[in-house]
Design a protein around this motif. Sequence first.
Motif, PDB file in Angstrom:
ATOM      1  N   VAL A 128     -53.554  12.871  -6.370  1.00 27.37           N
ATOM      2  CA  VAL A 128     -53.648  14.302  -6.679  1.00 27.37           C
ATOM      3  C   VAL A 128     -55.008  14.879  -6.305  1.00 27.37           C
ATOM      4  CG1 VAL A 128     -51.958  14.125  -8.543  1.00 27.37           C
ATOM      5  CG2 VAL A 128     -54.393  14.006  -9.094  1.00 27.37           C
ATOM      6  N   GLY A 129     -55.982  14.003  -6.046  1.00 23.79           N
ATOM      7  CA  GLY A 129     -57.298  14.476  -5.620  1.00 23.79           C
ATOM      8  C   GLY A 129     -58.289  14.682  -6.742  1.00 23.79           C
ATOM      9  N   ALA A 130     -58.158  13.923  -7.826  1.00 26.05           N
ATOM     10  CA  ALA A 130     -59.075  14.043  -8.957  1.00 26.05           C
ATOM     11  C   ALA A 130     -60.081  12.893  -8.951  1.00 26.05           C
ATOM     12  CB  ALA A 130     -58.305  14.045 -10.269  1.00 26.05           C
ATOM     13  N   ASN A 149     -55.525  36.284 -10.011  1.00 22.65           N
ATOM     14  CA  ASN A 149     -56.357  35.685 -11.053  1.00 22.65           C
ATOM     15  C   ASN A 149     -56.491  34.183 -10.883  1.00 22.65           C
ATOM     16  OD1 ASN A 149     -57.148  37.942 -12.678  1.00 22.65           O
ATOM     17  ND2 ASN A 149     -55.065  38.098 -13.436  1.00 22.65           N
ATOM     18  N   ILE A 150     -55.414  33.528 -10.426  1.00 19.75           N
ATOM     19  CA  ILE A 150     -55.473  32.094 -10.190  1.00 19.75           C
ATOM     20  C   ILE A 150     -56.488  31.774  -9.102  1.00 19.75           C
ATOM     21  CG2 ILE A 150     -54.171  30.150  -9.209  1.00 19.75           C
ATOM     22  CD1 ILE A 150     -51.771  31.077 -10.837  1.00 19.75           C
ATOM     23  N   ASP A 151     -56.574  32.641  -8.102  1.00 20.45           N
ATOM     24  CA  ASP A 151     -57.551  32.439  -7.033  1.00 20.45           C
ATOM     25  C   ASP A 151     -58.973  32.379  -7.577  1.00 20.45           C
ATOM     26  OD1 ASP A 151     -55.658  32.282  -5.056  1.00 20.45           O
ATOM     27  OD2 ASP A 151     -55.781  34.408  -4.506  1.00 20.45           O
ATOM     28  N   LYS A 152     -59.217  33.096  -8.683  1.00 22.99           N
ATOM     29  CA  LYS A 152     -60.554  33.103  -9.277  1.00 22.99           C
ATOM     30  C   LYS A 152     -60.906  31.773  -9.927  1.00 22.99           C
ATOM     31  CE  LYS A 152     -60.278  38.073 -10.285  1.00 22.99           C
ATOM     32  NZ  LYS A 152     -60.223  39.091 -11.363  1.00 22.99           N
ATOM     33  N   LEU A 153     -59.872  30.960 -10.224  1.00 25.76           N
ATOM     34  CA  LEU A 153     -60.111  29.667 -10.858  1.00 25.76           C
ATOM     35  C   LEU A 153     -60.458  28.575  -9.845  1.00 25.76           C
ATOM     36  CD1 LEU A 153     -57.153  29.618 -13.415  1.00 25.76           C
ATOM     37  CD2 LEU A 153     -59.528  30.248 -13.846  1.00 25.76           C
ATOM     38  N   LYS A 154     -60.252  28.880  -8.567  1.00 25.70           N
ATOM     39  CA  LYS A 154     -60.519  27.876  -7.548  1.00 25.70           C
ATOM     40  C   LYS A 154     -61.993  27.498  -7.532  1.00 25.70           C
ATOM     41  CE  LYS A 154     -56.611  28.875  -4.518  1.00 25.70           C
ATOM     42  NZ  LYS A 154     -56.158  29.369  -3.210  1.00 25.70           N
ATOM     43  N   ASP A 155     -62.224  26.212  -7.343  1.00 25.58           N
ATOM     44  CA  ASP A 155     -63.575  25.641  -7.281  1.00 25.58           C
ATOM     45  C   ASP A 155     -64.266  25.593  -8.635  1.00 25.58           C
ATOM     46  OD1 ASP A 155     -63.335  25.273  -4.517  1.00 25.58           O
ATOM     47  OD2 ASP A 155     -64.016  27.309  -4.121  1.00 25.58           O
ATOM     48  N   LEU A 156     -63.554  25.924  -9.714  1.00 28.18           N
ATOM     49  CA  LEU A 156     -64.102  25.746 -11.053  1.00 28.18           C
ATOM     50  C   LEU A 156     -64.257  24.244 -11.305  1.00 28.18           C
ATOM     51  CD1 LEU A 156     -64.705  27.734 -13.467  1.00 28.18           C
ATOM     52  CD2 LEU A 156     -62.528  26.992 -14.414  1.00 28.18           C
ATOM     53  N   LYS A 157     -65.405  23.820 -11.797  1.00 33.21           N
ATOM     54  CA  LYS A 157     -65.666  22.399 -12.038  1.00 33.21           C
ATOM     55  C   LYS A 157     -65.302  22.061 -13.478  1.00 33.21           C
ATOM     56  CE  LYS A 157     -69.372  22.251  -8.616  1.00 33.21           C
ATOM     57  NZ  LYS A 157     -70.830  22.078  -8.379  1.00 33.21           N
ATOM     58  N   ASN A 190     -52.368  19.410 -13.142  1.00 37.66           N
ATOM     59  CA  ASN A 190     -52.165  20.868 -13.139  1.00 37.66           C
ATOM     60  C   ASN A 190     -53.424  21.614 -12.742  1.00 37.66           C
ATOM     61  OD1 ASN A 190     -49.468  20.700 -13.928  1.00 37.66           O
ATOM     62  ND2 ASN A 190     -49.965  20.727 -16.105  1.00 37.66           N
ATOM     63  N   LEU A 191     -54.569  21.162 -13.244  1.00 35.84           N
ATOM     64  CA  LEU A 191     -55.834  21.818 -12.894  1.00 35.84           C
ATOM     65  C   LEU A 191     -56.133  21.679 -11.407  1.00 35.84           C
ATOM     66  CD1 LEU A 191     -58.007  20.708 -15.953  1.00 35.84           C
ATOM     67  CD2 LEU A 191     -57.380  23.065 -15.375  1.00 35.84           C
ATOM     68  N   VAL A 192     -55.884  20.482 -10.861  1.00 39.49           N
ATOM     69  CA  VAL A 192     -56.110  20.263  -9.426  1.00 39.49           C
ATOM     70  C   VAL A 192     -55.203  21.178  -8.608  1.00 39.49           C
ATOM     71  CG1 VAL A 192     -55.924  18.602  -7.535  1.00 39.49           C
ATOM     72  CG2 VAL A 192     -56.926  17.897  -9.711  1.00 39.49           C
ATOM     73  N   SER A 193     -53.952  21.344  -9.056  1.00 39.43           N
ATOM     74  CA  SER A 193     -53.010  22.200  -8.328  1.00 39.43           C
ATOM     75  C   SER A 193     -53.454  23.662  -8.326  1.00 39.43           C
ATOM     76  CB  SER A 193     -51.609  22.088  -8.935  1.00 39.43           C
ATOM     77  OG  SER A 193     -51.548  22.709 -10.211  1.00 39.43           O
ATOM     78  N   LEU A 194     -54.283  24.042  -9.318  1.00 41.24           N
ATOM     79  CA  LEU A 194     -54.834  25.409  -9.373  1.00 41.24           C
ATOM     80  C   LEU A 194     -56.091  25.552  -8.520  1.00 41.24           C
ATOM     81  CD1 LEU A 194     -54.426  26.188 -13.186  1.00 41.24           C
ATOM     82  CD2 LEU A 194     -53.113  27.185 -11.311  1.00 41.24           C
ATOM     83  N   GLY A 195     -56.549  24.443  -7.947  1.00 42.17           N
ATOM     84  CA  GLY A 195     -57.733  24.491  -7.093  1.00 42.17           C
ATOM     85  C   GLY A 195     -59.014  24.092  -7.785  1.00 42.17           C
ATOM     86  N   CYS A 196     -58.939  23.655  -9.040  1.00 44.36           N
ATOM     87  CA  CYS A 196     -60.144  23.257  -9.779  1.00 44.36           C
ATOM     88  C   CYS A 196     -60.639  21.887  -9.300  1.00 44.36           C
ATOM     89  CB  CYS A 196     -59.856  23.180 -11.274  1.00 44.36           C
ATOM     90  SG  CYS A 196     -59.309  24.724 -12.020  1.00 44.36           S
ATOM     91  N   GLN A 197     -61.953  21.737  -9.260  1.00 40.65           N
ATOM     92  CA  GLN A 197     -62.559  20.438  -8.972  1.00 40.65           C
ATOM     93  C   GLN A 197     -62.584  19.669 -10.289  1.00 40.65           C
ATOM     94  OE1 GLN A 197     -66.300  20.696  -6.859  1.00 40.65           O
ATOM     95  NE2 GLN A 197     -65.648  22.529  -5.767  1.00 40.65           N
ATOM     96  N   THR A 198     -61.676  18.719 -10.427  1.00 41.91           N
ATOM     97  CA  THR A 198     -61.423  18.115 -11.732  1.00 41.91           C
ATOM     98  C   THR A 198     -61.850  16.659 -11.796  1.00 41.91           C
ATOM     99  OG1 THR A 198     -59.498  19.574 -11.868  1.00 41.91           O
ATOM    100  CG2 THR A 198     -59.689  17.866 -13.538  1.00 41.91           C
ATOM    101  N   THR A 199     -62.533  16.329 -12.896  1.00 40.82           N
ATOM    102  CA  THR A 199     -62.962  14.960 -13.167  1.00 40.82           C
ATOM    103  C   THR A 199     -62.361  14.517 -14.495  1.00 40.82           C
ATOM    104  OG1 THR A 199     -65.060  15.323 -12.010  1.00 40.82           O
ATOM    105  CG2 THR A 199     -64.953  13.443 -13.508  1.00 40.82           C
TER     106      THR A 199
END
Length: 212
Positions: free
Chosen positions: A140-142, A55-63, A110-119
């Motif tokens: 962290v890449g945000a 399920n976490i994989d499904k969150l990847k690339d979520l903006k 935390n969102l970045v660690s889940l793979g989300c594209q976070t601003t």
Amino acid sequence: TTNAVKDTAYATGVSIVNEGRAIQNQLAQCCCDNKQATAQVRYDMANFAASINSNIDKLKDLKVLVIGDVMLDKFEYGKVERISPEAPVPIFKFDHEKQMLGGAGNVVANLVSLGCQTTFVGIIGKDAEGLKIEELFKSVGASTHLIKLKNYKTIVKTRLIAGNNHLLRADKEEPVPVIKEYLPKYKKILEQAIKNKDVVLISDYNKGLLTP
């Protein structure tokens, strides 16, 4: 596409919660000496862990856009070996320090660690702590849209840790001032940052940005 992504994120959260509750119920019903029941729970826990990963994989690339109160968390580690002769308080012998994003900044990490594209959109001071927060966001890449206020001090929370004991927390903070000339700029930043986002997350720590 945006609605589909939102539906996926919601369904993912509901699925994780439901599976966790089911296993909780099983644990409550099982006796410790019941080997068959214990084996079943272990099997279900393994499947639950695999389901979470899926399920976490499904969150990847979520903006995701996060708007909120950011602060700098400091953790000072050391040890206590004696009591002060000046007052009945422990003497903390400093060893080392760690700094990390706190408040809404921790949400972003935390969102970045889940793979989300976070601003992130928020306010910091024009000081060394504000610069450190900028540096940590980059590490962290945000992406960030930070308003830097000259007469405002970045919020800092410092914790003293001796072994496994949290001795003290010292807060340096003041309410975010309302500066009318900044409001049009802040509105413009929000309008730009919110474009093409799947989720907008409000992280309010009652520091004045969102709560008067």
